[in-house]
Design a protein around this motif. Structure first.
Motif, PDB file in Angstrom:
ATOM      1  N   VAL A 154     -38.515 -54.289  -7.852  1.00 59.60           N
ATOM      2  CA  VAL A 154     -37.829 -55.612  -7.886  1.00 59.60           C
ATOM      3  C   VAL A 154     -37.745 -55.804  -9.430  1.00 59.60           C
ATOM      4  CG1 VAL A 154     -38.333 -56.523  -5.838  1.00 59.60           C
ATOM      5  CG2 VAL A 154     -39.810 -57.031  -7.501  1.00 59.60           C
ATOM      6  N   HIS A 155     -36.957 -56.781  -9.794  1.00 60.95           N
ATOM      7  CA  HIS A 155     -36.874 -57.470 -11.078  1.00 60.95           C
ATOM      8  C   HIS A 155     -37.663 -58.435 -11.078  1.00 60.95           C
ATOM      9  CE1 HIS A 155     -35.192 -58.747 -14.952  1.00 60.95           C
ATOM     10  NE2 HIS A 155     -34.652 -59.866 -14.525  1.00 60.95           N
ATOM     11  N   HIS A 156     -37.768 -59.518 -10.068  1.00 51.93           N
ATOM     12  CA  HIS A 156     -38.732 -60.719 -10.119  1.00 51.93           C
ATOM     13  C   HIS A 156     -39.913 -60.373  -9.090  1.00 51.93           C
ATOM     14  CE1 HIS A 156     -34.857 -63.006 -11.003  1.00 51.93           C
ATOM     15  NE2 HIS A 156     -35.453 -62.774 -12.036  1.00 51.93           N
ATOM     16  N   GLY A 157     -40.938 -60.049  -9.424  1.00 54.31           N
ATOM     17  CA  GLY A 157     -42.047 -59.584  -8.801  1.00 54.31           C
ATOM     18  C   GLY A 157     -42.823 -61.001  -8.347  1.00 54.31           C
ATOM     19  N   THR A 179     -28.444 -62.120 -18.779  1.00 47.36           N
ATOM     20  CA  THR A 179     -28.193 -62.382 -17.554  1.00 47.36           C
ATOM     21  C   THR A 179     -29.544 -63.184 -17.303  1.00 47.36           C
ATOM     22  OG1 THR A 179     -29.986 -60.618 -17.050  1.00 47.36           O
ATOM     23  CG2 THR A 179     -27.517 -59.920 -17.079  1.00 47.36           C
ATOM     24  N   GLY A 180     -29.534 -63.841 -15.975  1.00 43.61           N
ATOM     25  CA  GLY A 180     -30.820 -64.774 -15.464  1.00 43.61           C
ATOM     26  C   GLY A 180     -30.744 -66.070 -16.134  1.00 43.61           C
ATOM     27  N   GLY A 181     -31.915 -66.492 -16.312  1.00 40.98           N
ATOM     28  CA  GLY A 181     -32.212 -67.936 -16.867  1.00 40.98           C
ATOM     29  C   GLY A 181     -32.135 -67.936 -18.361  1.00 40.98           C
ATOM     30  N   THR A 195     -25.888 -62.156 -11.825  1.00 40.75           N
ATOM     31  CA  THR A 195     -26.000 -61.423 -13.023  1.00 40.75           C
ATOM     32  C   THR A 195     -27.064 -60.737 -13.093  1.00 40.75           C
ATOM     33  OG1 THR A 195     -27.374 -63.367 -14.199  1.00 40.75           O
ATOM     34  CG2 THR A 195     -24.904 -63.421 -14.219  1.00 40.75           C
ATOM     35  N   GLU A 196     -28.275 -60.801 -12.018  1.00 36.83           N
ATOM     36  CA  GLU A 196     -29.241 -59.781 -12.289  1.00 36.83           C
ATOM     37  C   GLU A 196     -29.521 -58.687 -10.981  1.00 36.83           C
ATOM     38  OE1 GLU A 196     -32.748 -62.253 -13.357  1.00 36.83           O
ATOM     39  OE2 GLU A 196     -31.969 -61.673 -15.615  1.00 36.83           O
ATOM     40  N   ARG A 197     -28.349 -58.355 -10.547  1.00 38.15           N
ATOM     41  CA  ARG A 197     -28.248 -57.485  -9.425  1.00 38.15           C
ATOM     42  C   ARG A 197     -28.385 -56.014  -9.807  1.00 38.15           C
ATOM     43  NH1 ARG A 197     -24.170 -60.409  -5.327  1.00 38.15           N
ATOM     44  NH2 ARG A 197     -23.175 -60.405  -7.497  1.00 38.15           N
ATOM     45  N   GLY A 223     -24.528 -67.581 -12.299  1.00 34.81           N
ATOM     46  CA  GLY A 223     -25.735 -67.277 -11.080  1.00 34.81           C
ATOM     47  C   GLY A 223     -26.715 -66.178 -11.670  1.00 34.81           C
ATOM     48  N   HIS A 224     -28.206 -66.750 -11.815  1.00 35.57           N
ATOM     49  CA  HIS A 224     -29.074 -66.125 -12.211  1.00 35.57           C
ATOM     50  C   HIS A 224     -29.199 -64.632 -11.287  1.00 35.57           C
ATOM     51  CE1 HIS A 224     -33.608 -66.312 -13.659  1.00 35.57           C
ATOM     52  NE2 HIS A 224     -33.296 -64.932 -13.168  1.00 35.57           N
ATOM     53  N   HIS A 225     -28.951 -64.935  -9.817  1.00 31.34           N
ATOM     54  CA  HIS A 225     -29.246 -63.938  -9.194  1.00 31.34           C
ATOM     55  C   HIS A 225     -28.107 -62.911  -9.298  1.00 31.34           C
ATOM     56  CE1 HIS A 225     -30.006 -61.787  -5.163  1.00 31.34           C
ATOM     57  NE2 HIS A 225     -28.741 -61.924  -5.104  1.00 31.34           N
TER      58      HIS A 225
END
Ligand SMILES: [Zn+2]
Length: 252
Positions: free
Chosen positions: A63-66, A177-179, A223-225, A219-221
């Motif tokens: 994942v990107h966000h663990g 991307t993201g925040g 743009t980070e897929r 979108g954070h999600h």
């Protein structure tokens, strides 16, 4: 199949986490079984993603966000216990790469977003440590209003938040991307027409208006897929393993 140790060695060589001052540990966050033949990739290691990974009989989740973010509570209770319990019970490795997966020149979120939107990337900037803020040229001379529609079409199907002038013709863009809303002033310094990121804060509106930049939060999600999906497909090729990207929809 591949040994988890080998997979990790490969990822660490590719993504160079030691080069980043990150807010979470990068690499293996939760140890599972030693051999990986089925991999699930996703944006965030939420309970919903873990449950899908269990259904898929995954040996590893990438994942990107663990987990284990700086400043979060260090005790294993509630939501965190439930997530860890599921991973440990099913012997699933959790691998997470945060900033290294935003910035990677090929598999990074910024690179993948540029590819999706057909942006011509300023390679020199990206390579000499444009790091998290990339810039380039849009594929067409859009109006800002048309660009909003283009983003909606290319990303989650949701209209992005746009602060600016619908009628303005735009051609140059910076993105993170993201925040990445905190980088809006750095984007203004690049002299671009547009700054695109995932999220907005209250003050972002005022900066955009007063500095005259077209601001889009798509979108954070959403743009980070791209990054983790591309990386999973790459690992499937390299190691001949089953890899599946699972999208757990998130409107933010
Ligand atoms: Zn993120």
């Amino acid at each position: 199949m591949v040994e988890c140790v080998e997979l990790l060695g490969y990822l660490n060589q590719l993504l160079k986490p030691a080069d980043f001052n990150d807010y979470c540990p990068n690499g293996l966050q939760v140890e599972g079984c030693p051999i990986v033949s089925r991999l699930v990739t996703g944006v965030t290691a939420s309970q919903a993603l873990i449950e899908k990974a269990i259904e898929f009989e995954a040996d590893a989740v990438l994942v990107h966000h663990g987990y284990f973010w700086k400043g979060e509570s260090t005790v294993v209770t509630g939501m965190k216990r439930q997530r860890l319990r599921l991973l440990l019970q099913h012997d699933i490795n959790l691998l997470a790469y945060h900033l290294p997966l935003d910035a990677h020149p090929l598999y990074g979120n910024n690179a993948q977003l540029a590819a999706l939107l057909n942006i011509c990337v300023d390679k020199e900037r990206a390579e000499k440590g444009g790091g998290l803020l990339w810039s380039g040229i849009l594929p067409d001379a859009f109006t800002a209003g048309d660009f909003a529609k283009y983003l909606q079409e290319k990303l989650a199907g949701r209209p992005p938040l746009h602060i600016g002038d619908q009628q303005r013709t735009i051609s140059t863009i910076a993105w993170c991307t993201g925040g990445g809303q905190g980088l809006i002033e750095a984007a203004c310094e690049l002299g671009v027409d547009v700054f695109l990121t995932g999220e907005a804060s209250e003050q972002t509106t005022h900066v955009a208006r007063e500095r005259g930049i077209e601001f889009f939060a798509a979108g954070h999600h959403a743009t980070e897929r791209g990054g983790v999906k591309a990386l999973g497909e790459h690992l499937a090729d390299v190691y001949n393993i089953d890899s599946q990207f699972i999208d757990i929809d998130n409107p933010v």
